[in-house]
Design an enzyme around this catalytic site. Sequence first.
Site, mmCIF file in Angstrom:
data_model
loop_
_atom_site.group_PDB
_atom_site.id
_atom_site.type_symbol
_atom_site.label_atom_id
_atom_site.label_comp_id
_atom_site.label_asym_id
_atom_site.label_seq_id
_atom_site.Cartn_x
_atom_site.Cartn_y
_atom_site.Cartn_z
ATOM 1 N N ASP A 1 7.205 4.332 -23.594
ATOM 2 C CA ASP A 1 6.611 3.287 -24.443
ATOM 3 C C ASP A 1 5.984 2.296 -23.486
ATOM 4 O O ASP A 1 6.662 1.381 -22.992
ATOM 5 C CB ASP A 1 7.688 2.629 -25.315
ATOM 6 C CG ASP A 1 8.193 3.591 -26.372
ATOM 7 O OD1 ASP A 1 7.359 4.155 -27.108
ATOM 8 O OD2 ASP A 1 9.415 3.803 -26.442
ATOM 9 N N TYR B 1 -0.354 5.002 -16.466
ATOM 10 C CA TYR B 1 0.159 6.311 -16.912
ATOM 11 C C TYR B 1 -0.981 7.298 -17.183
ATOM 12 O O TYR B 1 -0.844 8.493 -16.910
ATOM 13 C CB TYR B 1 1.042 6.137 -18.157
ATOM 14 C CG TYR B 1 2.299 5.358 -17.862
ATOM 15 C CD1 TYR B 1 3.319 5.913 -17.100
ATOM 16 C CD2 TYR B 1 2.460 4.047 -18.307
ATOM 17 C CE1 TYR B 1 4.464 5.197 -16.787
ATOM 18 C CE2 TYR B 1 3.604 3.318 -18.006
ATOM 19 C CZ TYR B 1 4.598 3.898 -17.239
ATOM 20 O OH TYR B 1 5.728 3.188 -16.926
ATOM 21 N N GLY C 1 0.808 -1.218 0.000
ATOM 22 C CA GLY C 1 0.000 0.000 0.000
ATOM 23 C C GLY C 1 0.840 1.265 0.000
ATOM 24 O O GLY C 1 0.336 2.367 0.257
ATOM 25 N N PHE D 1 -2.027 9.589 -14.571
ATOM 26 C CA PHE D 1 -1.167 10.748 -14.317
ATOM 27 C C PHE D 1 -1.179 11.726 -15.500
ATOM 28 O O PHE D 1 -0.227 12.497 -15.680
ATOM 29 C CB PHE D 1 0.269 10.278 -14.021
ATOM 30 C CG PHE D 1 0.389 9.625 -12.673
ATOM 31 C CD1 PHE D 1 0.707 10.369 -11.544
ATOM 32 C CD2 PHE D 1 0.138 8.275 -12.524
ATOM 33 C CE1 PHE D 1 0.800 9.771 -10.297
ATOM 34 C CE2 PHE D 1 0.220 7.667 -11.274
ATOM 35 C CZ PHE D 1 0.557 8.416 -10.161
ATOM 36 N N GLY E 1 4.907 2.658 -7.234
ATOM 37 C CA GLY E 1 4.908 3.061 -8.654
ATOM 38 C C GLY E 1 4.584 4.538 -8.802
ATOM 39 O O GLY E 1 5.255 5.266 -9.551
HETATM 40 C C1 LIG Z 1 2.882 -0.406 -13.597
HETATM 41 C C2 LIG Z 1 3.548 -0.444 -12.214
HETATM 42 C C3 LIG Z 1 4.940 0.157 -12.286
HETATM 43 C C4 LIG Z 1 2.673 0.359 -11.233
HETATM 44 O O1 LIG Z 1 3.295 0.300 -9.955
HETATM 45 P P1 LIG Z 1 2.446 0.143 -8.594
HETATM 46 O O2 LIG Z 1 3.455 0.069 -7.493
HETATM 47 O O3 LIG Z 1 1.469 -0.953 -8.740
HETATM 48 O O4 LIG Z 1 1.704 1.534 -8.597
HETATM 49 P P2 LIG Z 1 0.816 2.197 -7.421
HETATM 50 O O5 LIG Z 1 0.631 1.240 -6.280
HETATM 51 O O6 LIG Z 1 1.391 3.511 -7.131
HETATM 52 O O7 LIG Z 1 -0.572 2.394 -8.176
HETATM 53 C C5 LIG Z 1 -1.232 3.631 -8.207
HETATM 54 C C6 LIG Z 1 -2.614 3.405 -8.703
HETATM 55 O O8 LIG Z 1 -2.556 2.952 -10.049
HETATM 56 C C7 LIG Z 1 -3.243 1.714 -10.169
HETATM 57 N N1 LIG Z 1 -2.538 0.875 -11.093
HETATM 58 C C8 LIG Z 1 -1.408 0.193 -10.852
HETATM 59 N N2 LIG Z 1 -1.049 -0.472 -11.968
HETATM 60 C C9 LIG Z 1 -1.979 -0.179 -12.898
HETATM 61 C C10 LIG Z 1 -2.167 -0.570 -14.252
HETATM 62 N N3 LIG Z 1 -1.300 -1.393 -14.851
HETATM 63 N N4 LIG Z 1 -3.233 -0.065 -14.938
HETATM 64 C C11 LIG Z 1 -4.102 0.777 -14.316
HETATM 65 N N5 LIG Z 1 -3.983 1.177 -13.034
HETATM 66 C C12 LIG Z 1 -2.934 0.690 -12.342
HETATM 67 C C13 LIG Z 1 -3.244 1.110 -8.774
HETATM 68 O O9 LIG Z 1 -4.333 0.228 -8.606
HETATM 69 C C14 LIG Z 1 -3.363 2.318 -7.904
HETATM 70 O O10 LIG Z 1 -4.710 2.707 -7.806
HETATM 71 P P3 LIG Z 1 -5.341 3.291 -6.421
HETATM 72 O O11 LIG Z 1 -4.595 4.589 -6.159
HETATM 73 O O12 LIG Z 1 -6.776 3.484 -6.765
HETATM 74 O O13 LIG Z 1 -5.066 2.256 -5.405
HETATM 75 C C15 LIG Z 1 3.622 -1.911 -11.664
HETATM 76 O O14 LIG Z 1 2.336 -2.462 -11.685
HETATM 77 C C16 LIG Z 1 4.579 -2.814 -12.439
HETATM 78 O O15 LIG Z 1 5.769 -2.859 -12.152
HETATM 79 N N6 LIG Z 1 4.041 -3.592 -13.393
HETATM 80 C C17 LIG Z 1 4.857 -4.594 -14.113
HETATM 81 C C18 LIG Z 1 5.876 -3.957 -15.022
HETATM 82 C C19 LIG Z 1 5.275 -2.899 -15.936
HETATM 83 O O16 LIG Z 1 4.254 -3.105 -16.603
HETATM 84 N N7 LIG Z 1 5.946 -1.739 -15.964
HETATM 85 C C20 LIG Z 1 5.569 -0.617 -16.794
HETATM 86 C C21 LIG Z 1 6.441 -0.651 -17.983
HETATM 87 S S1 LIG Z 1 5.966 0.584 -19.158
#
Ligand SMILES: CC(C)(COP(=O)(O)OP(=O)(O)OC[C@H]1O[C@@H](n2cnc3c(N)ncnc32)[C@H](O)[C@@H]1OP(=O)(O)O)[C@@H](O)C(=O)NCCC(=O)NCCS
Length: 166
Positions: free
Chosen positions: A129, A138, A99, A141, A103
Site C-alpha cells: 500500500d 515501486y 548514493g 521495479f 531503498g
Molecule cells: C521510498 C524510499 C524507501 C526509497 O528509498 P531510497 O533509498 O531513496 O531509494 P534509492 O536510492 O534506491 O532510489 C532508487 C531510485 O528511485 C528513485 N526514487 C527514490 N524515491 C522515489 C520516489 N518516491 N518516487 C520516484 N522515484 C524515487 C531514486 O531517485 C533513484 O533513482 P536513480 O536510480 O535514477 O538515482 C525512500 O525515499 C523513503 O524512505 N521515503 C519516505 C518513506 C516512504 O515513502 N516509504 C514508502 C512507504 S510505501
Amino acid sequence: MRIEAFDATQHDRKEFESGNAKLDEYLQRHLSQGVKKGIVQAYVAVDDNGKVLGYYTLSAAHILHDDFPESVAKKLPRYPVPAALLGRMATDLKARQSGLHIGSKLLIHAMKQTLKAGSTLGVACIVVDAKPEAVGFYRRFEFLPLKQEDGLRLYLSVDTIRKMQR
Ligand SMILES: CC(C)(COP(=O)(O)OP(=O)(O)OC[C@H]1O[C@@H](n2cnc3c(N)ncnc32)[C@H](O)[C@@H]1OP(=O)(O)O)[C@@H](O)C(=O)NCCC(=O)NCCS
C-alpha cells in the site's frame, strides 16, 4: 552496508529519520513487539556500527481475485491469492545522500525473501500500500496497480520477480 533480520538488541535506530514520522516511530517503538508476536518479519540495512539506514517489514496477506486487473484475473482461480505484504519501508534521509541506493537494495531483498517464502508455502505476489509520493519508486521495479480506486495498492507477481532474476 549490509542487510539482515531485525534484532532489537543489536540495531541502533534512535536517530533514524526518514521524513515520515510515523514510519520512524514504528521502527523505534513498535517494530520489536510486532516481530516478537510474529505479526511481521523485518529486515534492516545497517552500517558497520549497527546503525539502521533503512528497513522494511513483510507479513502474510492475500489479494482478492476481483482486485486484479481483468486481464490477469481471468487467468487466476476465483479465490484470494496468497501474497507477501510489504507493510512498511523507509530509508534514512542522510543515508539517502550516500548514493548507496538503500531503498532499491531493500526492495530487491524483499523480493528475494518473497521467493524464498514461496518455496515453503504458496506465495504468488508481493503487495504494497504505497504512500502517494512513493508510487513512482515501486513502479520503477515493475509493480502494477490493483483495482483500488486510489491506485496506491500495487503488486508484483512472483513470476515477474523470477524473470527479473534471470
Ligand atoms: C521510498 C524510499 C524507501 C526509497 O528509498 P531510497 O533509498 O531513496 O531509494 P534509492 O536510492 O534506491 O532510489 C532508487 C531510485 O528511485 C528513485 N526514487 C527514490 N524515491 C522515489 C520516489 N518516491 N518516487 C520516484 N522515484 C524515487 C531514486 O531517485 C533513484 O533513482 P536513480 O536510480 O535514477 O538515482 C525512500 O525515499 C523513503 O524512505 N521515503 C519516505 C518513506 C516512504 O515513502 N516509504 C514508502 C512507504 S510505501
